[in-house]
Design a protein around this motif. Structure first.
Motif, short mmCIF file in Angstrom:
data_model
loop_
_atom_site.label_atom_id
_atom_site.label_comp_id
_atom_site.label_asym_id
_atom_site.label_seq_id
_atom_site.Cartn_x
_atom_site.Cartn_y
_atom_site.Cartn_z
N GLU A 52 0.81 -1.21 0.00
CA GLU A 52 0.00 0.00 0.00
C GLU A 52 0.85 1.27 0.00
O GLU A 52 0.36 2.34 -0.39
CB GLU A 52 -0.94 0.01 1.22
CG GLU A 52 -1.96 -1.11 1.24
CD GLU A 52 -3.01 -0.97 0.15
OE1 GLU A 52 -3.11 0.12 -0.46
OE2 GLU A 52 -3.73 -1.96 -0.10
N VAL A 53 2.10 1.17 0.44
CA VAL A 53 2.94 2.37 0.52
C VAL A 53 3.98 2.43 -0.59
O VAL A 53 4.56 3.50 -0.85
CB VAL A 53 3.64 2.48 1.89
CG1 VAL A 53 2.60 2.53 3.01
CG2 VAL A 53 4.61 1.33 2.14
N ASP A 271 -4.82 5.60 16.45
CA ASP A 271 -5.79 4.67 15.83
C ASP A 271 -5.09 3.61 15.00
O ASP A 271 -5.55 3.24 13.91
CB ASP A 271 -6.79 5.44 14.95
CG ASP A 271 -7.57 6.47 15.75
OD1 ASP A 271 -7.99 6.16 16.88
OD2 ASP A 271 -7.75 7.60 15.25
N CYS A 272 -3.99 3.11 15.50
CA CYS A 272 -3.17 2.15 14.74
C CYS A 272 -2.60 1.10 15.66
O CYS A 272 -2.17 1.41 16.78
CB CYS A 272 -2.05 2.91 14.03
SG CYS A 272 -1.09 1.90 12.88
N GLY A 273 -2.60 -0.13 15.18
CA GLY A 273 -1.97 -1.22 15.90
C GLY A 273 -0.57 -1.48 15.40
O GLY A 273 0.17 -0.55 15.06
N HIS A 274 -0.23 -2.74 15.29
CA HIS A 274 1.15 -3.16 15.00
C HIS A 274 1.55 -2.94 13.55
O HIS A 274 2.72 -2.71 13.25
CB HIS A 274 1.27 -4.64 15.35
CG HIS A 274 2.62 -5.23 15.16
ND1 HIS A 274 3.76 -4.72 15.73
CD2 HIS A 274 3.02 -6.34 14.46
CE1 HIS A 274 4.80 -5.47 15.41
NE2 HIS A 274 4.38 -6.45 14.63
N TYR A 275 0.59 -2.99 12.62
CA TYR A 275 0.91 -3.04 11.18
C TYR A 275 0.71 -1.67 10.56
O TYR A 275 -0.22 -1.44 9.76
CB TYR A 275 0.04 -4.11 10.51
CG TYR A 275 0.16 -5.45 11.18
CD1 TYR A 275 1.25 -6.29 10.93
CD2 TYR A 275 -0.79 -5.88 12.10
CE1 TYR A 275 1.39 -7.52 11.57
CE2 TYR A 275 -0.67 -7.11 12.74
CZ TYR A 275 0.42 -7.92 12.47
OH TYR A 275 0.55 -9.13 13.11
N ALA A 277 2.14 0.22 8.24
CA ALA A 277 2.15 0.43 6.79
C ALA A 277 0.88 -0.07 6.12
O ALA A 277 0.53 0.40 5.02
CB ALA A 277 3.36 -0.25 6.16
N GLU A 278 0.17 -1.00 6.75
CA GLU A 278 -1.08 -1.50 6.19
C GLU A 278 -2.29 -0.84 6.83
O GLU A 278 -3.31 -0.64 6.16
CB GLU A 278 -1.16 -3.02 6.39
CG GLU A 278 -0.17 -3.78 5.52
CD GLU A 278 -0.20 -5.27 5.80
OE1 GLU A 278 -0.80 -6.02 5.00
OE2 GLU A 278 0.39 -5.70 6.82
N GLU A 279 -2.21 -0.52 8.11
CA GLU A 279 -3.35 0.08 8.80
C GLU A 279 -3.49 1.58 8.51
O GLU A 279 -4.60 2.10 8.42
CB GLU A 279 -3.23 -0.14 10.30
CG GLU A 279 -3.28 -1.61 10.72
CD GLU A 279 -3.19 -1.77 12.22
OE1 GLU A 279 -4.07 -1.23 12.93
OE2 GLU A 279 -2.24 -2.42 12.71
N GLN A 280 -2.37 2.27 8.40
CA GLN A 280 -2.38 3.72 8.17
C GLN A 280 -1.36 4.07 7.07
O GLN A 280 -0.40 4.80 7.31
CB GLN A 280 -2.03 4.46 9.47
CG GLN A 280 -3.00 4.27 10.59
CD GLN A 280 -4.27 5.09 10.43
OE1 GLN A 280 -4.38 5.89 9.50
NE2 GLN A 280 -5.22 4.90 11.31
N PRO A 281 -1.56 3.58 5.84
CA PRO A 281 -0.54 3.75 4.80
C PRO A 281 -0.30 5.21 4.41
O PRO A 281 0.84 5.61 4.18
CB PRO A 281 -1.08 2.93 3.62
CG PRO A 281 -2.54 2.79 3.87
CD PRO A 281 -2.69 2.74 5.36
N VAL A 282 -1.35 6.02 4.32
CA VAL A 282 -1.16 7.42 3.92
C VAL A 282 -0.36 8.16 4.98
O VAL A 282 0.60 8.89 4.67
CB VAL A 282 -2.52 8.10 3.69
CG1 VAL A 282 -2.34 9.58 3.42
CG2 VAL A 282 -3.26 7.44 2.52
N ARG A 283 -0.72 7.98 6.23
CA ARG A 283 0.01 8.64 7.31
C ARG A 283 1.44 8.13 7.38
O ARG A 283 2.38 8.91 7.61
CB ARG A 283 -0.71 8.39 8.64
CG ARG A 283 -0.03 9.03 9.84
CD ARG A 283 -0.16 10.54 9.81
NE ARG A 283 0.54 11.14 10.94
CZ ARG A 283 1.60 11.93 10.85
NH1 ARG A 283 2.08 12.24 9.65
NH2 ARG A 283 2.16 12.43 11.91
#
Length: 303
Positions: A52-53, A271-275, A277-283
């Motif tokens: 995603e990134v 608002d993010c767990g361990h992943y 790059a997948e959970e918050q790719p834009v940020r």
């Protein structure tokens, strides 16, 4: 890559390739233009964790998303899963691809390898970004009778280090065991989509050496810990970015790196767990580009 669910236009930018390194074959997905950037995934993932990134990063970087030894489509030998050997593998990989100096991003156990890369090969690494993990041999070890919350988070370390029983228990139940990891470590049980979990599980379950290799990183921890006890005698001077998910490791990644590095930028992503790059790719791309493109990394960026 044609069988994988990927962002639109992904295959127009990136290609899958194998690189032979003195008897070890590593798989990587490469693309983009600009300074080289090595992405090292965590356990139990593959290069696909960065999908995603990667397109956004490829606008300004030559991206190399690698399957380290033992994961994905790379070779799965019976040994060599200590952080020092894994780091040496990736130095050789990047040299073969024409990159003698590069930036590094490592997530989870990829953070272990990233630290070893920066410590063992300082002439090769320009900047180091680490994501949501602690490092055995650096981070203080919890007591045996620790809290239930800590045990829930770290129990897999002991399980994965078993010599053979873990493979017997997990074989045939890979979706249950590895799916549990993704469901419990992400911000929500469905934050990592089912199709992605299937990719990671299939990469292990479809190869008869997959489970042995997957547990190999943990079975090599005695060696990695001994190496890190030596590495920490020399502090890192390169810029380090430490990113944590607020709902998993939080500030622990930065706390770990401050034990061994002089210039650490800390970011905790809400608002993010361990992943991350997948959970918050834009940020995550915003944070990473701000670090890679900045002249100074002494300040703490907002989460």
């Amino acid at each position: 890559m044609s069988s994988l669910r990927l962002p639109a236009g992904f295959a127009d930018v990136f290609s899958s390739r194998f690189v032979e390194l003195n008897g070890l074959r590593l798989h990587a997905v490469t693309g983009g233009d600009g300074p080289p950037l090595l992405l090292i995934s965590g356990w139990p993932q593959t290069w696909y964790a960065w999908r995603e990134v990667m397109p956004a990063l490829a606008r300004h970087h030559t991206v190399v998303a690698v399957d380290s030894r033992g994961c994905g489509l790379s070779d799965k030998p019976g040994d060599g899963y200590d952080a020092g050997t894994l780091a040496a593998d990736l130095v050789a990989l990047m040299a073969e691809l024409g990159h003698d100096r590069f930036d590094v991003v490592g997530h989870d156990i990829g953070m272990w390898t990233g630290y070893a890369l920066a410590a063992d090969h300082p002439e090769r690494v320009g900047r180091l970004a680490v994501v949501d993990a602690i490092i055995p041999g650096l981070t203080p070890t919890p007591s045996f009778f620790t809290s239930a919350a800590v045990s829930q988070r770290l129990w897999h370390f002991g399980f994965n280090r078993l010599s053979d029983l873990n493979e017997e228990l997990v074989r045939g139940r890979e979706r249950l065991y590895f799916g549990y990891q993704f469901a419990r470590k992400a911000a929500t049980p469905d934050a990592i989509p089912e199709y992605a979990v299937d990719v990671y599980v299939d990469a292990i379950a479809s190869d008869p050496r997959g489970l042995q290799a997957s547990f190999g990183y943990y079975r090599a921890l005695d060696e990695t810990i001994a190496q890190n006890e030596q590495r920490k005698e020399t502090r890192l001077t390169l810029p380090v970015l430490a990113v944590g998910g607020a709902l998993y490791s939080g500030a622990q990644a930065a706390g770990t790196m401050r034990l061994v590095a002089d210039d650490v930028t800390e970011v905790v992503v809400d608002d993010c767990g361990h992943y991350v790059a997948e959970e918050q790719p834009v940020r995550f791309v915003e944070i990473l580009e701000g670090f890679l493109g900045s002249e100074s990394t002494a300040e703490v960026l907002p989460g």
